[in-house]
Write a protein that holds these residues in place. Structure first.
Motif, PDB file in Angstrom:
ATOM      1  N   ALA A   1       1.060  -0.919  -0.113  1.00 36.92           N
ATOM      2  CA  ALA A   1       0.101   0.044  -0.039  1.00 36.92           C
ATOM      3  C   ALA A   1       0.830   1.402   0.180  1.00 36.92           C
ATOM      4  CB  ALA A   1      -1.409  -0.439   1.244  1.00 36.92           C
ATOM      5  N   LEU A   2       1.935   1.163   0.485  1.00 34.05           N
ATOM      6  CA  LEU A   2       2.818   2.548   0.699  1.00 34.05           C
ATOM      7  C   LEU A   2       4.067   2.835  -0.712  1.00 34.05           C
ATOM      8  CD1 LEU A   2       4.612   2.203   4.426  1.00 34.05           C
ATOM      9  CD2 LEU A   2       3.281   4.389   3.546  1.00 34.05           C
ATOM     10  N   ALA A   3       3.867   1.488  -1.312  1.00 34.25           N
ATOM     11  CA  ALA A   3       4.394   1.658  -2.235  1.00 34.25           C
ATOM     12  C   ALA A   3       3.546   2.120  -4.050  1.00 34.25           C
ATOM     13  CB  ALA A   3       5.291   0.371  -2.602  1.00 34.25           C
ATOM     14  N   GLY A   4       2.456   1.933  -3.273  1.00 35.25           N
ATOM     15  CA  GLY A   4       0.986   2.500  -3.899  1.00 35.25           C
ATOM     16  C   GLY A   4       1.376   3.979  -4.380  1.00 35.25           C
ATOM     17  N   VAL A   5       0.913   4.518  -2.658  1.00 36.20           N
ATOM     18  CA  VAL A   5       0.208   5.338  -2.517  1.00 36.20           C
ATOM     19  C   VAL A   5       1.488   6.295  -2.827  1.00 36.20           C
ATOM     20  CG1 VAL A   5       0.032   7.133  -0.605  1.00 36.20           C
ATOM     21  CG2 VAL A   5      -0.907   4.740  -0.812  1.00 36.20           C
ATOM     22  N   LEU A   6       2.861   5.962  -2.849  1.00 33.26           N
ATOM     23  CA  LEU A   6       4.284   6.531  -2.719  1.00 33.26           C
ATOM     24  C   LEU A   6       4.073   7.121  -4.286  1.00 33.26           C
ATOM     25  CD1 LEU A   6       6.432   5.782  -0.434  1.00 33.26           C
ATOM     26  CD2 LEU A   6       4.987   7.858  -0.200  1.00 33.26           C
ATOM     27  N   ALA A   7       3.945   5.851  -5.159  1.00 33.67           N
ATOM     28  CA  ALA A   7       4.716   5.883  -6.516  1.00 33.67           C
ATOM     29  C   ALA A   7       3.013   7.016  -7.462  1.00 33.67           C
ATOM     30  CB  ALA A   7       3.453   4.772  -7.325  1.00 33.67           C
ATOM     31  N   VAL A   8       2.299   6.542  -6.864  1.00 34.54           N
ATOM     32  CA  VAL A   8       0.732   7.905  -7.649  1.00 34.54           C
ATOM     33  C   VAL A   8       1.138   9.168  -7.229  1.00 34.54           C
ATOM     34  CG1 VAL A   8      -1.593   8.505  -7.217  1.00 34.54           C
ATOM     35  CG2 VAL A   8      -1.273   5.888  -7.301  1.00 34.54           C
ATOM     36  N   LEU A   9       2.040   9.338  -6.067  1.00 37.17           N
ATOM     37  CA  LEU A   9       2.105  10.595  -5.403  1.00 37.17           C
ATOM     38  C   LEU A   9       2.890  10.821  -6.205  1.00 37.17           C
ATOM     39  CD1 LEU A   9       2.059  10.605  -1.302  1.00 37.17           C
ATOM     40  CD2 LEU A   9       0.480  12.317  -3.258  1.00 37.17           C
ATOM     41  N   ARG A  10       3.739  10.166  -6.065  1.00 34.86           N
ATOM     42  CA  ARG A  10       5.623  10.447  -7.277  1.00 34.86           C
ATOM     43  C   ARG A  10       4.837  11.204  -9.446  1.00 34.86           C
ATOM     44  NH1 ARG A  10      10.482   7.412  -8.659  1.00 34.86           N
ATOM     45  NH2 ARG A  10      11.869   8.861  -9.889  1.00 34.86           N
ATOM     46  N   VAL A  11       4.032  10.254  -9.357  1.00 33.71           N
ATOM     47  CA  VAL A  11       3.471  10.818 -10.714  1.00 33.71           C
ATOM     48  C   VAL A  11       2.237  12.581 -10.356  1.00 33.71           C
ATOM     49  CG1 VAL A  11       2.418   9.980 -12.301  1.00 33.71           C
ATOM     50  CG2 VAL A  11       3.671   8.229 -11.538  1.00 33.71           C
ATOM     51  N   ALA A  12       1.867  12.214  -9.575  1.00 35.86           N
ATOM     52  CA  ALA A  12       0.618  13.641  -9.276  1.00 35.86           C
ATOM     53  C   ALA A  12       2.070  14.882  -8.956  1.00 35.86           C
ATOM     54  CB  ALA A  12      -0.226  12.872  -8.277  1.00 35.86           C
ATOM     55  N   LEU A  13       2.670  14.345  -8.419  1.00 39.66           N
ATOM     56  CA  LEU A  13       3.563  15.900  -7.645  1.00 39.66           C
ATOM     57  C   LEU A  13       4.652  16.016  -8.498  1.00 39.66           C
ATOM     58  CD1 LEU A  13       3.167  15.336  -3.730  1.00 39.66           C
ATOM     59  CD2 LEU A  13       1.444  16.415  -5.600  1.00 39.66           C
ATOM     60  N   THR A  14       5.278  15.188  -9.859  1.00 35.65           N
ATOM     61  CA  THR A  14       5.917  15.410 -10.081  1.00 35.65           C
ATOM     62  C   THR A  14       5.744  16.370 -12.288  1.00 35.65           C
ATOM     63  OG1 THR A  14       7.279  13.331  -9.976  1.00 35.65           O
ATOM     64  CG2 THR A  14       8.114  14.339 -12.373  1.00 35.65           C
TER      65      THR A  14
END
Length: 107
Positions: A93-106
């Protein structure tokens, strides 16, 4: 009884979120990277993706917990499996959330 209700609630949420996810992915089928990135970067899409990931892992933990409690009869094996399942679910779950945040905030 609460476990049963939470599992049904997460299942219902996953039906709605799953339909949204499939529609979104099908809309991006022949899109380029920039379009896919822009789609995920939209606040509502990023939020729904995060909710989808968290709900999916929560539902999986609830289901696997029932399977382990019903079919593993050695107490120490049951505890080890339940801890491992929860650890892997939190990690995923942490990996998935961090992946979404990385794409969304980059940018």
């Amino acid at each position: 009884m609460e476990h049963w209700w939470v599992q049904r609630l997460t299942a219902a949420a996953l039906v709605a979120l799953g339909i949204w996810f499939v529609i979104t992915v099908l809309g991006l089928l022949h899109a380029d990277y920039a379009t896919a990135h822009a789609t995920v970067a939209k606040p509502w899409n990023a939020l729904l993706l995060i909710v989808f990931v968290l709900t999916m892992f929560w539902h999986a933990v609830l289901g696997l917990q029932v399977v382990v409690e019903d079919y593993v009869h050695t107490r120490w094996k049951e505890v080890v499996l339940l801890v491992a399942i929860k650890f892997l679910a939190v990690l995923g779950a942490l990996a998935g959330v961090l992946a979404v945040l990385r794409v969304a905030l980059t940018p």
